[in-house]
Write an enzyme that holds these catalytic residues in place. Sequence first.
Site, PDB file in Angstrom:
ATOM      1  N   ASP A  73       0.878  -1.160   0.000  1.00 20.51           N
ATOM      2  CA  ASP A  73       0.000   0.000   0.000  1.00 20.51           C
ATOM      3  C   ASP A  73       0.921   1.216   0.000  1.00 20.51           C
ATOM      4  O   ASP A  73       2.076   1.145   0.458  1.00 20.51           O
ATOM      5  CB  ASP A  73      -0.969   0.007   1.187  1.00 20.51           C
ATOM      6  CG  ASP A  73      -2.150   0.941   0.920  1.00 20.51           C
ATOM      7  OD1 ASP A  73      -2.054   1.770  -0.016  1.00 20.51           O
ATOM      8  OD2 ASP A  73      -3.156   0.871   1.639  1.00 20.51           O
TER       9      ASP A  73
HETATM   10  C1  BGC Z   1      -4.874   3.418  -0.147  1.00 19.59           C
HETATM   11  C2  BGC Z   1      -4.975   2.387  -1.252  1.00 19.59           C
HETATM   12  C3  BGC Z   1      -4.809   3.067  -2.584  1.00 19.59           C
HETATM   13  C4  BGC Z   1      -3.461   3.782  -2.608  1.00 19.59           C
HETATM   14  C5  BGC Z   1      -3.178   4.509  -3.886  1.00 19.59           C
HETATM   15  C6  BGC Z   1      -3.592   4.224  -0.268  1.00 19.59           C
HETATM   16  O1  BGC Z   1      -3.591   5.267   0.649  1.00 19.59           O
HETATM   17  O2  BGC Z   1      -4.927   2.770   1.103  1.00 19.59           O
HETATM   18  O3  BGC Z   1      -6.203   1.720  -1.194  1.00 19.59           O
HETATM   19  O4  BGC Z   1      -4.914   2.132  -3.609  1.00 19.59           O
HETATM   20  O5  BGC Z   1      -3.441   4.737  -1.561  1.00 19.59           O
HETATM   21  O6  BGC Z   1      -4.001   5.608  -4.032  1.00 19.59           O
END
Ligand code: BGC
Length: 655
Positions: free
Chosen positions: A267
């Site tokens: 993530d």
């Molecule tokens: C979120 C993810 C997301 C990623 C990219 C993160 O903060 O938890 O779900 O895909 O950002 O935007």
Amino acid sequence: MMKKAALVFLALAIAVTSGGRQKPKTPVYLDPSADVEARVEDALSRMTLEEKVAILHAQSKFSSRGVPRLGIPELWTSDGPHGIRAEVLWNKWSTANWTNDSCIAYPALTCLAASFDPAVSALYGKSIGEEARYREKDVLLGPGVNILRTPLNGRNFEYMGEDPFLSSVMVVPYVREVQKNGVAVCVKHFALNNEEKYRHQTDVYLSDRALYEIYLPAFKAAVQKGGAWSVMASYNLFRGRHVCEDTVLTKRILKDEWGFDGVVISDWGGCHDDDLTAEGGLDLEFGTGTNGLSSTGSVFDLYHLANPYLERLRDGRASMEQLDDRCRRVLRLIMRTAMAEDKPYGSLCSEEHYAAARRIGASGIVLLKNDGAVLPVKADAKKILVVGENAIKPLNVGGGSSSLKTQHEISPLQGITERAGCEVVYARGYVGSPGTAQDGLATARLQDSRSADELIAEAVSLAADADVVIFVGGLNKDGQQDCEGTDRVSMDLPYGQDDVIAALAAANPNLAVVMVSGNPVTMPWADDVNAIVQGWYCGSEAGHALADVLFGDVNPSGKLPFTFPVKLEDSPAHYGGKEFPNPGKTFYEEGIFVGYRWFEHKGIKRQARRRRGGAALHFRSRKQRGAPREGTQGLPEGIPRARAELRGEDHHRQR
Ligand code: BGC
């Protein structure tokens, strides 16, 4: 002499002609007809150490580098999971201000789960997959299948509810259909990311049994039955270690036990430590560090899986075998997506996709109560009063990374007005937070300086002579509501909506309350209101989908994918007033008794309406009513084995 010269000439002529006929041989890794594994091995054998490391981390906010020298392309990712996110700048979160990146917002995954229909999930995957392909994305960051453990988790709307069996069944068609477009899904957030506010600090301890039976089945189904090509490691810790740096979930369970051959993507900003990241089960690092450039060059070189990893490989602290395993996975992902030759072209914002969004929305809307046949709205109704901010508020914007720039959004008020064929009047009823809107106009429309009493008085006076009153309220995508990075502070409806609903119920018995939310809310007025509908976040076609159900064009067949507790303390994560949210060690003491399993096990009433005669009716689906007390029957295969091995609860087990 003449003879010798003729022979030399002949030999030269043969050499020249055959040389001319010989085409340069296509390397195996570039040959689309070759087996993917052979292509991966061939590519790997040609790469330098530096090139290998360079494919394991981001080169921009959403892309990673391929191998330019070998013609191996970049990999482009995008959120996910309800539509294709608008473009941002190369290394900043700010909008790139493109004019060709608007999309269709599909209904939130809670709504999809509420359809209880795998065919609807297949339609969802096909449609969003085609949009991702058209926008030239290789990896779609979704779907999300974290289990709803607490009604306060700000991100529950992006998931498929509280039941591992339902989410397992529903996630598979989504995955398969997206990937038919040569676009990988990235199933998230693996695993145990069940609250948001302290998502980087929450350290989850739970029994192996609860892990295997409740929190992992949907991921396992996505990988083994759906064939998911990538999985996103979550922000939180599991038994003392950040999942992005962990070895138990990502290596032992996902890769070794389940045989996952895809890529574990972090993530965004989920890695913290050079050594742990190098050792862990992660393959591809995204989102680490700050925006812009470092003093020594690209900030991306400072990623844990960039220069620090390279140093460890060079001086023998990290194994070349693990490096090659990571590279094989990333190359395989590139071959399956960016380098796949037989991909369809995809399509964006097509009529077919709008129709799909509408159908998915209508399939998930749940009729919770309908006394006195308030619904469907009678054909001879002369005047309909619509009340509530969510009837007009844009709800695809906000909420965090799932926020979307939609081509258009049909509001509930618009959908009802188009369908009604009679007078439709609107009253605001309450004022929520201004939130984020796609444009200034929408924000301006939401402003209202009248007092709560004035707003209620207006709605009540209009309700008196309306044939039917439709209240459209609930939560929204602003902070502390249904929003990533924050949790709700209470399960109650915000902005004084309970008072508005109670006043409307007293003014007109033909009241239908539509809850737009991705989470359960308390309903102290449930006994006094004749019709209640769970309307979800239904995306671009929200107003049409809602009108389809309210006017009886579509028979409501959605079922709740999670329980509505009567009060927060009844829910397993909050029982006995447990501290929430929790920045440290969090013990899942309820074990496998999550959602309806808990309520049945403990005999606790769920959100109920009491008939005047005294009988209590619970808002739960037929499927849930038939559910086993101990929550084991009907679970995906593998569970009985895990159960037999683990023999009961082993709470708070340390790694
Ligand atoms: C979120 C993810 C997301 C990623 C990219 C993160 O903060 O938890 O779900 O895909 O950002 O935007």
